[in-house]
Design a protein around this motif. Structure first.
Motif, short mmCIF file in Angstrom:
data_model
loop_
_atom_site.label_atom_id
_atom_site.label_comp_id
_atom_site.label_asym_id
_atom_site.label_seq_id
_atom_site.Cartn_x
_atom_site.Cartn_y
_atom_site.Cartn_z
N ARG A 59 0.63 -1.24 0.10
CA ARG A 59 -0.19 -0.22 -0.17
C ARG A 59 0.53 0.96 -0.21
N ARG A 60 2.50 1.39 0.16
CA ARG A 60 3.44 2.14 0.32
C ARG A 60 2.81 3.31 1.59
N THR A 61 2.30 2.70 2.69
CA THR A 61 1.44 3.79 3.37
C THR A 61 1.52 3.14 4.96
N ILE A 62 2.30 3.91 6.32
CA ILE A 62 2.88 3.33 6.90
C ILE A 62 1.64 3.91 8.28
N GLY A 63 1.34 3.37 8.91
CA GLY A 63 0.74 3.75 10.26
C GLY A 63 1.18 4.33 11.50
N THR A 92 1.67 8.49 5.40
CA THR A 92 1.27 8.17 6.33
C THR A 92 0.43 8.71 6.92
N LEU A 93 -0.48 7.63 7.66
CA LEU A 93 -1.95 7.89 8.68
C LEU A 93 -1.50 7.91 10.01
N ILE A 94 -2.19 9.18 10.34
CA ILE A 94 -2.27 9.37 11.90
C ILE A 94 -2.87 9.00 12.46
N CYS A 107 -7.41 1.75 17.35
CA CYS A 107 -6.53 2.41 15.99
C CYS A 107 -5.93 1.24 15.25
N LEU A 108 -5.48 0.46 16.63
CA LEU A 108 -4.45 -0.73 15.77
C LEU A 108 -5.22 -1.75 14.89
#
Length: 331
Positions: A59-63, A92-94, A107-108
């Protein structure tokens, strides 16, 4: 909405050729590419990012799971994470938890089932099982600031040295009655500072003075009330160490209301420096973490784990950054 087939039809090529051209997965003649890009522009085609991610397995996205942003070091850490991720082609997703274990758990669970390849977490320490399960499922995880799971990579500061060096500095400034405003010892940063403080006061022949109250730990009110407790119970109090800047702000208010001169009568140090400390009317001395660099390092570590082949995942890494004392008006 235009589709890949529409682009192929307009450019007079196969769908597979369009896919190869747009994803750069193999050679496509420059003239053909030019026709494809022209068709994309004319049709206003936008790729389905979700579908691409599912096909590619990335997804090339980090939480990023953090306790707070307001007047906290985490805002600077987050800037470092976002820059490090962006440099490596990730978004990033915060998730802001306010240190609530239930909010953190929600959230997790959303992140593990959602649109992320990895997670960077500054956790409460109350959801260890979920964090371990997420890591075991193949999602990359790096702990930031708070190291609570021994088998998961982490990026932290040397909190014990931070507490020790702050006491040493105040003692060299002539302080003999130094109080500590801290937080829960269940969290590694607070325990580390506590241990460093206790070791220093013992080594320098001083007395240990602690203060706690019922307000949320990371709040102005907590620092204010704890400082008043120290002033009421410690005769000759001449130094205050506050775990975080917002507590230090509260301590400075308590001293100011009692018309106690800073730093002539009482000196104040924050053990987690934030840029706001240098902007106060009485600028606050602090032990400062290289937050931006720590954030970039955490991003690099989690992305390295994401991109490593399944049979070549890196061993856990434990990175510790030193803190640096920045002297300002409060000492």
């Amino acid at each position: 909405m235009a589709t890949l087939k529409d682009v192929a039809r307009l450019a007079c090529v196969d769908v597979s050729t369009v896919s190869r051209a747009l994803n750069n997965t193999s050679y496509v003649h420059p003239d053909t590419k030019e026709r494809i890009y022209a068709a994309v522009k004319e049709l206003g085609y936008h790729p389905n990012v979700m579908a691409q991610a599912l096909r590619q397995g990335k997804r090339r996205t980090i939480g990023v799971v953090i306790p707070r942003l307001h007047l906290a070091i985490f805002s600077e850490l987050l800037q470092g994470i976002e820059q490090g991720a962006r440099d490596l082609g990730y978004a990033t997703l915060i998730c802001n938890t306010e240190d609530d274990p239930k909010v953190e758990r929600d959230c997790l669970n959303r992140l593990r089932n959602g649109f992320v390849d990895g997670i960077i977490i500054a956790g409460t320490g109350r959801n260890g099982r979920i964090v371990r399960d997420i890591r075991a499922s193949g999602v990359a995880v790096v702990q930031m600031v708070r190291q609570q799971e021994g088998q998961i990579s982490s990026v932290v500061a040397d909190y014990e040295a931070c507490g020790y060096e702050a006491v040493r500095f105040l003692q060299q400034k002539g302080c003999w009655e130094i109080g500590l405003i801290n937080g829960s010892l269940d969290l590694a940063p607070y325990k580390g500072r506590h241990d460093g403080y206790r070791k220093a006061v013992k080594d320098f022949g001083l007395s240990a003075h602690f203060s706690q109250c019922q307000y949320p730990v990371n709040s102005f009110e907590y620092g204010y009330e704890c400082a008043n407790q120290l002033l009421d119970t410690v005769p000759g109090l001449d130094g205050i160490l506050a775990a975080v800047d917002i507590q230090g702000l509260g301590a400075i208010r308590a001293l100011t209301e009692r018309e106690i001169r800073i730093p002539e009568e009482v000196k104040v140090i924050s053990l987690t420096g934030h840029s706001v400390g240098g902007m106060l009317e009485t600028a606050m001395t602090s032990m400062e973490m290289p937050a931006h660099e720590m954030g970039k390092k955490a991003a690099k570590m989690v992305i390295e784990e994401i991109e490593a082949p399944t049979d070549q995942k890196p061993s856990p890494q434990y990175v510790t950054f030193a803190t640096v004392l920045v002297e300002r008006e409060s000492t």
